[in-house]
Design a protein around this motif. Structure first.
Motif, mmCIF file in Angstrom:
data_model
loop_
_atom_site.group_PDB
_atom_site.id
_atom_site.type_symbol
_atom_site.label_atom_id
_atom_site.label_comp_id
_atom_site.label_asym_id
_atom_site.label_seq_id
_atom_site.Cartn_x
_atom_site.Cartn_y
_atom_site.Cartn_z
ATOM 1 N N GLU A 76 0.806 -1.220 0.000
ATOM 2 C CA GLU A 76 0.000 0.000 0.000
ATOM 3 C C GLU A 76 0.839 1.271 0.000
ATOM 4 O OE1 GLU A 76 -3.170 0.375 2.817
ATOM 5 O OE2 GLU A 76 -3.970 -1.603 2.359
ATOM 6 N N ALA A 77 2.090 1.182 0.480
ATOM 7 C CA ALA A 77 2.980 2.343 0.504
ATOM 8 C C ALA A 77 4.380 1.875 0.143
ATOM 9 C CB ALA A 77 2.968 3.001 1.875
ATOM 10 N N TYR A 78 5.154 2.781 -0.480
ATOM 11 C CA TYR A 78 6.487 2.368 -0.907
ATOM 12 C C TYR A 78 7.436 3.543 -0.991
ATOM 13 C CZ TYR A 78 5.247 3.540 -5.865
ATOM 14 O OH TYR A 78 4.878 4.152 -7.037
ATOM 15 N N ILE A 131 13.945 5.888 4.970
ATOM 16 C CA ILE A 131 13.299 5.803 3.660
ATOM 17 C C ILE A 131 11.859 6.296 3.831
ATOM 18 C CG2 ILE A 131 12.560 4.306 1.771
ATOM 19 C CD1 ILE A 131 14.826 2.432 2.465
ATOM 20 N N PRO A 132 11.503 7.371 3.110
ATOM 21 C CA PRO A 132 10.119 7.829 3.177
ATOM 22 C C PRO A 132 9.217 6.921 2.357
ATOM 23 C CG PRO A 132 11.334 9.145 1.597
ATOM 24 C CD PRO A 132 12.319 8.183 2.224
ATOM 25 N N LEU A 133 7.992 6.721 2.831
ATOM 26 C CA LEU A 133 7.007 5.928 2.099
ATOM 27 C C LEU A 133 5.736 6.749 1.915
ATOM 28 C CD1 LEU A 133 8.552 3.821 4.256
ATOM 29 C CD2 LEU A 133 7.173 2.231 2.979
ATOM 30 N N LYS A 134 5.109 6.555 0.773
ATOM 31 C CA LYS A 134 3.821 7.178 0.475
ATOM 32 C C LYS A 134 2.943 6.158 -0.212
ATOM 33 C CE LYS A 134 5.342 11.820 0.623
ATOM 34 N NZ LYS A 134 4.978 13.157 0.476
ATOM 35 N N HIS A 135 1.652 6.471 -0.283
ATOM 36 C CA HIS A 135 0.660 5.579 -0.884
ATOM 37 C C HIS A 135 1.028 5.302 -2.346
ATOM 38 C CE1 HIS A 135 -3.202 4.000 -2.276
ATOM 39 N NE2 HIS A 135 -3.416 3.704 -1.011
ATOM 40 N N ILE A 136 0.745 4.091 -2.802
ATOM 41 C CA ILE A 136 1.162 3.656 -4.139
ATOM 42 C C ILE A 136 0.348 4.260 -5.290
ATOM 43 C CG2 ILE A 136 2.146 1.491 -3.300
ATOM 44 C CD1 ILE A 136 -0.426 0.119 -4.468
ATOM 45 N N HIS A 145 1.825 8.358 4.784
ATOM 46 C CA HIS A 145 3.094 9.089 4.874
ATOM 47 C C HIS A 145 3.812 8.577 6.110
ATOM 48 C CE1 HIS A 145 1.626 12.854 2.491
ATOM 49 N NE2 HIS A 145 1.288 11.723 1.905
ATOM 50 N N GLN A 146 4.888 7.858 5.905
ATOM 51 C CA GLN A 146 5.636 7.262 7.009
ATOM 52 C C GLN A 146 7.071 7.037 6.557
ATOM 53 O OE1 GLN A 146 4.193 3.137 7.724
ATOM 54 N NE2 GLN A 146 2.996 3.419 5.869
ATOM 55 N N SER A 147 7.881 6.483 7.412
ATOM 56 C CA SER A 147 9.262 6.167 7.039
ATOM 57 C C SER A 147 9.729 4.958 7.819
ATOM 58 C CB SER A 147 10.182 7.360 7.304
ATOM 59 O OG SER A 147 10.192 7.688 8.667
ATOM 60 N N GLY A 171 -1.059 2.027 6.181
ATOM 61 C CA GLY A 171 -0.582 3.321 6.638
ATOM 62 C C GLY A 171 0.032 3.194 8.023
ATOM 63 N N ARG A 172 0.300 4.324 8.638
ATOM 64 C CA ARG A 172 0.882 4.327 9.980
ATOM 65 C C ARG A 172 -0.046 3.619 10.968
ATOM 66 N NH1 ARG A 172 0.792 9.336 8.271
ATOM 67 N NH2 ARG A 172 -0.814 9.925 9.793
ATOM 68 N N PRO A 173 0.511 2.897 11.911
ATOM 69 C CA PRO A 173 -0.325 2.285 12.952
ATOM 70 C C PRO A 173 -1.064 3.366 13.752
ATOM 71 C CG PRO A 173 1.895 1.397 13.015
ATOM 72 C CD PRO A 173 1.917 2.553 12.067
ATOM 73 N N GLN A 174 -2.336 3.144 13.998
ATOM 74 C CA GLN A 174 -3.192 4.036 14.782
ATOM 75 C C GLN A 174 -3.302 5.436 14.167
ATOM 76 O OE1 GLN A 174 -4.498 1.929 16.454
ATOM 77 N NE2 GLN A 174 -3.301 0.951 18.043
#
Length: 184
Positions: A76-78, A131-136, A145-147, A171-174
């Motif tokens: 879902e994010a990469y 490493i930043p991750l965003k929705h695919i 938006h996480q890393s 996505g991010r937990p919680q």
């Protein structure tokens, strides 16, 4: 094709966040290849295209299926990273990951349509990088938006580059931020 010196696979599962269970566990996977810098020892190289042509697609083809397999579920994010050893230029890492020859392998494996967020950095073995991750498919989805923080104790050596891909199953937990559209 450049033969990697090492390949790292890391899977992180978050079971608790904010004192509450995360169900299902939040899963993030990373695969990194430690490769020789194709331009190492050549001084300033004006045209990076031959090295890109010889390296970028093969590294993308190697890493993309491995990170999807390590995640073990739908991506879902990469995101991606290039960490250049001290005897290289940041542009060397950027040249390898900021080309469709590299990124399209991951986009196809993840059924993604957005650009891959990235980090490029130069440093010694053991350098910490995120490493930043965003929705695919939609980079404006804030929940994704996480890393992921990474440290490889034995890489990169001065004449090497670490090329990494990261994938998240959610996505991010919680997460509980309102959608971006609520602020427009």
């Amino acid at each position: 094709m450049i033969t990697p010196r090492k390949i790292y696979t890391i899977v992180e599962e978050t079971l608790l966040e904010g004192g509450r269970p995360v169900e299902p566990a939040a899963r993030v996977a990373l695969v990194a290849a430690v490769i020789p810098n194709p331009w190492h020892g050549q001084g300033f190289v004006e045209d990076l295209n031959p090295g890109i042509d010889e390296t970028a697609s093969a590294i993308g083809e190697l890493l993309a299926p491995r990170v999807v397999e390590a995640l073990g579920t739908t991506v879902e994010a990469y995101g991606k990273a290039a960490i250049v050893g001290l005897e290289g230029e940041i542009e060397h890492g950027s040249a390898l990951i900021h080309t469709l020859k590299f990124g399209d392998h991951f986009r196809k494996a993840a059924y993604a349509t957005t650009l891959l967020p990235a980090v490029e950095k130069r440093g010694p073995a053991g350098i910490v990088f995120d490493i930043p991750l965003k929705h695919i498919t939609d980079a404006t989805i804030r929940s994704h938006h996480q890393s992921i923080e990474v440290r490889l104790a034995d890489a990169p050596h001065p004449g090497e580059i670490v090329i990494a891909l990261a994938a998240a199953a959610q996505g991010r937990p919680q997460q509980r931020l309102a959608p971006l559209s609520t602020e427009q």
